[in-house]
Design an enzyme around this catalytic site. Structure first.
Site, PDB file in Angstrom:
ATOM      1  N   GLU A   1       0.962  -1.328  -0.073  1.00  0.00           N
ATOM      2  CA  GLU A   1      -0.067   0.350  -0.126  1.00  0.00           C
ATOM      3  C   GLU A   1       0.746   1.269  -0.108  1.00  0.00           C
ATOM      4  O   GLU A   1       1.762   1.452   0.714  1.00  0.00           O
ATOM      5  CB  GLU A   1      -1.088  -0.149   1.308  1.00  0.00           C
ATOM      6  CG  GLU A   1      -2.135  -0.895   1.048  1.00  0.00           C
ATOM      7  CD  GLU A   1      -2.928  -0.466   2.393  1.00  0.00           C
ATOM      8  OE1 GLU A   1      -4.218  -0.870   2.167  1.00  0.00           O
ATOM      9  OE2 GLU A   1      -2.644  -0.001   3.474  1.00  0.00           O
ATOM     10  N   CYS A   2       0.765   2.293  -1.021  1.00  0.00           N
ATOM     11  CA  CYS A   2       1.474   3.436  -0.914  1.00  0.00           C
ATOM     12  C   CYS A   2       2.744   3.159  -0.831  1.00  0.00           C
ATOM     13  O   CYS A   2       3.477   2.902  -1.950  1.00  0.00           O
ATOM     14  CB  CYS A   2       0.822   4.434   0.267  1.00  0.00           C
ATOM     15  SG  CYS A   2       0.919   6.243  -0.142  1.00  0.00           S
TER      16      CYS A   2
END
Length: 436
Positions: free
Chosen positions: A326-327
């Site tokens: 994520e990210c």
């Protein structure tokens, strides 16, 4: 069981200062505080936990169903005697026009039956502060303002003028905080410097508690706050565990994990196996999935690029088991990351993504995603809600297939987003809940 929600009419008015000071002061009085953060925020809940001595939880009326909000709040107050919620942005700020589901702090207060403690930054005004207080009192008929705390008060005369005008409206002023820069917590580009990086955190929290004790009538506040309007109903995890044994990257580069996910995964019987890429640790080979959360890899890009043991172990893990990023975790799964100084650092190379912080650009907002294939986040067709909050730019996405069709909260048409290649997937999208 009583509770209240701390809010203001804008960001930067003093919500976090008051929230942490009250949580710490109440905890050292022996109160069992259940802390809550409204909206998408990774950093404040860690400070809440340190101040209250109990884990915090995020509640979000846009990204979560009403049942998910109520279920998480019900579990949060178990064993506590006071719920203290910190709002986000301004009290009424949200998105969309679906009543009760705008993502605003007002929605959370209404859902949980919490009265609002309104923080007003009275810099540059006196009697006019009453107009702001009156607007907050009248705008949303679902809410009750239990009282007002004045912030950044310049003098006793200043305090008196503001207080007299606000109390003439029938709103009690239960405290006034003077201008004080020595108690401010350090910040960086995504908010406060993280709790685990603040070496003198306990001293700072004690200072905030002392500050609040001196200037707020805490006993009166408790008398004015309301009962929490919750049944004992619970709900399934907002996001089911991605596996039974989850290798979780966890250090200064990978720290953005929502507490409600970890709590729910453990409650479902999953085991969390933390490892530190910055310490050159690889994911546990006995795990059946690896999760690389967001954080600050751009500040640690050189160390991550040089962590041969971590990178080799991650590549070996990905050969036959799922890995999701994520990210920040997504960026590390890519080919390379350019830092703010323009230096490129090679990353894991498991996806074709190249990212850069040399020219920062803010990407911010809620997202709704529909998965295009089976993976750690769920089966193809599952609908997830979450948000983006980062400054990275994509240099190239590569030739990987997209992970999901993603739309924002403002009615945009869904577009392909994220990446997947074999058992590896990632996106800038932070998952808050699954709502399909």
């Amino acid at each position: 069981m009583k509770g209240f929600l701390i809010a203001s009419v804008r960001s930067g008015a003093g919500k976090t200062t008051l929230s942490l000071g009250l949580m710490a002061a109440l905890a050292r009085r022996g109160r069992k505080v259940a802390p809550v953060k409204c909206g998408p925020d990774y950093i404040d809940p860690a400070f809440h936990a340190a101040a209250a001595g109990r884990p915090s939880v995020n509640l979000d009326s846009w990204a979560m169903t009403t049942e998910q909000v109520a279920g998480l709040a019900s579990r949060q107050i178990e064993g506590a005697d006071l719920l203290v919620a910190e709002g986000l942005m301004g009290l009424f700020d949200g998105v969309g026009h679906v009543a009760g589901h705008t993502g605003s702090s007002a929605d959370i207060a209404a859902t949980l039956g919490l009265k609002v403690l309104l923080v007003l930054d009275v810099t540059g005004q006196s009697t006019s502060a009453a107009a702001v207080a009156l607007g907050a009192k009248l705008l949303d008929p679902r809410l009750t303002i239990l009282g007002v705390v004045l912030n950044r008060v310049g003098s006793e005369r200043h305090r008196r003028l503001c207080t007299e005008a606000i109390e003439a409206l029938g709103l009690p002023v239960i405290g006034a905080l003077p201008r004080e820069t020595t108690i401010e917590l350090p910040e960086r580009h995504l908010g406060l410097v993280q709790a685990e990086e603040t070496s003198d955190l306990r001293q700072r929290l004690d200072g905030l508690a002392d500050f609040v004790e001196r200037h707020i009538d805490i006993d009166r506040l408790i008398d004015l706050c309301s009962d929490v309007a919750l049944s004992t109903r619970t709900t399934d995890a907002p996001l089911p565990p991605p596996g039974q044994r989850i290798a979780l990257a966890r250090d200064a580069a990978f720290s953005f994990v929502y507490p409600h996910h970890l709590t729910a995964w453990r409650a479902a019987g999953a085991e969390i196996l933390p490892f530190s890429p910055l310490a050159n640790e690889a994911p546990d080979r006995t795990a059946d999935v690896c999760w690389l959360p967001g954080g600050y890899p751009e500040l640690q890009a050189g160390a991550l690029s040089a962590a041969d043991g971590f990178l080799a172990g991650l590549r070996a893990f990905a050969a036959d088991r799922p890995v999701h990023g994520e990210c920040g975790g997504y960026m590390v799964l890519g080919m390379g990351l350019v830092d703010a100084a323009g230096t490129r650092h090679a990353m894991a190379g498991l996806l074709g993504l190249e990212t850069s912080y040399e020219k920062r650009r803010l990407h911010l907002g809620y997202r709704r995603a529909k998965l295009l294939s089976d993976g750690p986040l769920g089966p193809a067709g599952a609908v997830l809600t979450g948000h983006e909050f980062h400054y990275a730019s994509i240099v190239t996405i590569g030739n990987d297939a997209p992970l999901a069709e993603v739309a924002d909260a403002h009615g945009s048409a869904p577009t392909p987003d994220g990446s997947r290649r074999g058992s590896v997937s990632g996106s800038f999208f932070h998952v808050i809940a699954r709502v399909d």
